[in-house]
Design a protein around this motif. Structure first.
Motif, PDB file in Angstrom:
ATOM      1  N   UNK A  83      50.625  32.366  57.823  1.00  0.00           N
ATOM      2  CA  UNK A  83      51.324  31.176  58.299  1.00  0.00           C
ATOM      3  C   UNK A  83      50.393  30.312  59.144  1.00  0.00           C
ATOM      4  N   UNK A  84      49.613  30.940  60.000  1.00  0.00           N
ATOM      5  CA  UNK A  84      48.698  30.182  60.851  1.00  0.00           C
ATOM      6  C   UNK A  84      47.613  29.496  60.025  1.00  0.00           C
ATOM      7  N   UNK A  85      47.113  30.173  59.002  1.00  0.00           N
ATOM      8  CA  UNK A  85      46.108  29.559  58.126  1.00  0.00           C
ATOM      9  C   UNK A  85      46.715  28.410  57.333  1.00  0.00           C
ATOM     10  N   UNK A  86      47.932  28.586  56.872  1.00  0.00           N
ATOM     11  CA  UNK A  86      48.608  27.523  56.139  1.00  0.00           C
ATOM     12  C   UNK A  86      48.843  26.310  57.040  1.00  0.00           C
ATOM     13  N   UNK A  87      49.279  26.552  58.269  1.00  0.00           N
ATOM     14  CA  UNK A  87      49.493  25.451  59.219  1.00  0.00           C
ATOM     15  C   UNK A  87      48.187  24.719  59.503  1.00  0.00           C
ATOM     16  N   UNK A  88      47.132  25.464  59.690  1.00  0.00           N
ATOM     17  CA  UNK A  88      45.821  24.860  59.945  1.00  0.00           C
ATOM     18  C   UNK A  88      45.370  24.032  58.739  1.00  0.00           C
ATOM     19  N   UNK A  89      45.631  24.528  57.537  1.00  0.00           N
ATOM     20  CA  UNK A  89      45.258  23.792  56.328  1.00  0.00           C
ATOM     21  C   UNK A  89      46.047  22.497  56.204  1.00  0.00           C
ATOM     22  N   UNK A  90      47.328  22.557  56.510  1.00  0.00           N
ATOM     23  CA  UNK A  90      48.156  21.348  56.435  1.00  0.00           C
ATOM     24  C   UNK A  90      47.682  20.316  57.442  1.00  0.00           C
ATOM     25  N   UNK A  91      47.361  20.751  58.644  1.00  0.00           N
ATOM     26  CA  UNK A  91      46.859  19.823  59.671  1.00  0.00           C
ATOM     27  C   UNK A  91      45.543  19.199  59.219  1.00  0.00           C
ATOM     28  N   UNK A  92      44.659  20.000  58.653  1.00  0.00           N
ATOM     29  CA  UNK A  92      43.368  19.472  58.168  1.00  0.00           C
ATOM     30  C   UNK A  92      43.563  18.493  57.021  1.00  0.00           C
ATOM     31  N   UNK A  93      44.445  18.838  56.072  1.00  0.00           N
ATOM     32  CA  UNK A  93      44.705  17.920  54.967  1.00  0.00           C
ATOM     33  C   UNK A  93      45.312  16.612  55.465  1.00  0.00           C
ATOM     34  N   UNK A  94      46.181  16.693  56.474  1.00  0.00           N
ATOM     35  CA  UNK A  94      46.775  15.486  57.033  1.00  0.00           C
ATOM     36  C   UNK A  94      45.710  14.610  57.689  1.00  0.00           C
ATOM     37  N   UNK A  95      44.780  15.228  58.383  1.00  0.00           N
ATOM     38  CA  UNK A  95      43.701  14.456  59.025  1.00  0.00           C
ATOM     39  C   UNK A  95      42.856  13.743  57.967  1.00  0.00           C
ATOM     40  N   UNK A  96      42.554  14.440  56.882  1.00  0.00           N
ATOM     41  CA  UNK A  96      41.780  13.811  55.801  1.00  0.00           C
ATOM     42  C   UNK A  96      42.587  12.687  55.172  1.00  0.00           C
ATOM     43  N   UNK A  97      43.875  12.939  54.953  1.00  0.00           N
ATOM     44  CA  UNK A  97      44.723  11.917  54.345  1.00  0.00           C
ATOM     45  C   UNK A  97      44.817  10.673  55.228  1.00  0.00           C
ATOM     46  N   UNK A  98      44.889  10.848  56.530  1.00  0.00           N
ATOM     47  CA  UNK A  98      44.947   9.695  57.436  1.00  0.00           C
ATOM     48  C   UNK A  98      43.714   8.821  57.255  1.00  0.00           C
ATOM     49  N   UNK A  99      42.550   9.440  57.118  1.00  0.00           N
ATOM     50  CA  UNK A  99      41.326   8.668  56.883  1.00  0.00           C
ATOM     51  C   UNK A  99      41.357   7.926  55.564  1.00  0.00           C
ATOM     52  N   UNK A 100      41.792   8.621  54.507  1.00  0.00           N
ATOM     53  CA  UNK A 100      41.877   7.991  53.184  1.00  0.00           C
ATOM     54  C   UNK A 100      42.898   6.856  53.213  1.00  0.00           C
ATOM     55  N   UNK A 101      44.035   7.120  53.829  1.00  0.00           N
ATOM     56  CA  UNK A 101      45.094   6.114  53.910  1.00  0.00           C
ATOM     57  C   UNK A 101      44.627   4.871  54.660  1.00  0.00           C
ATOM     58  N   UNK A 102      43.947   5.075  55.765  1.00  0.00           N
ATOM     59  CA  UNK A 102      43.435   3.950  56.548  1.00  0.00           C
ATOM     60  C   UNK A 102      42.461   3.119  55.723  1.00  0.00           C
ATOM     61  N   UNK A 103      41.581   3.787  55.001  1.00  0.00           N
ATOM     62  CA  UNK A 103      40.620   3.088  54.161  1.00  0.00           C
ATOM     63  C   UNK A 103      41.324   2.297  53.060  1.00  0.00           C
ATOM     64  N   UNK A 104      42.307   2.922  52.414  1.00  0.00           N
ATOM     65  CA  UNK A 104      43.006   2.246  51.322  1.00  0.00           C
ATOM     66  C   UNK A 104      43.812   1.056  51.818  1.00  0.00           C
ATOM     67  N   UNK A 105      44.479   1.205  52.954  1.00  0.00           N
ATOM     68  CA  UNK A 105      45.273   0.096  53.493  1.00  0.00           C
ATOM     69  C   UNK A 105      44.353  -1.044  53.918  1.00  0.00           C
ATOM     70  N   UNK A 106      43.220  -0.716  54.523  1.00  0.00           N
ATOM     71  CA  UNK A 106      42.262  -1.746  54.921  1.00  0.00           C
ATOM     72  C   UNK A 106      41.747  -2.502  53.704  1.00  0.00           C
TER      73      UNK A 106
END
Length: 135
Positions: A83-106
């Protein structure tokens, strides 16, 4: 005059280092009493002394003994390493997605086009996952 200014600066740095070493030695107490390594005959740095003190503190404790046993299946799941590894993975994927999303919106704002709808869907998926983790 440059040499005297340089030597003055050098002397001030040396005095500052000595005063900081003395302050750390006083705070660490007996752990700094022998700051010469017996085996190799070299002076130990303050970083080494701090690292040894922290390691001794951590290794003397049993981290798991301070934790209570899970009383329910939900607590056992949350405490599991999966569960802890899964939570950490979701947080990491969200951080990457935020960067991609920011780039795409810009890029879409610069080009004057609408940004993709799937960005909103992925955001809601992450929100749902984080809320589920809290529950």
């Amino acid at each position: 005059s440059r040499k005297t200014a340089k030597s003055t600066c050098s002397n001030e740095k040396m005095m500052w280092r000595q005063s900081m070493k003395a302050r750390l030695s006083r705070r660490l107490g007996s752990h700094c009493a022998d700051d010469v390594d017996e085996d190799e005959g070299r002076e130990r740095s303050m970083a080494m002394i701090l690292q040894e003190k922290i390691w001794a503190c951590c290794s003397s404790r049993s981290w798991s003994s301070g934790r209570k046993q899970p009383t329910s299946n939900a607590e056992a799941v949350v405490d599991s390493s999966l569960f802890q590894a899964l939570s950490c993975s979701i947080i990491s994927m969200n951080a990457i997605f935020i960067g991609v999303e920011t780039d795409m919106i810009t890029q879409s704002l610069v080009q004057g086009v609408e940004h993709p709808d799937w960005l909103l869907i992925v955001n809601w998926v992450f929100v749902t996952l984080f809320v589920a983790e809290l529950v």
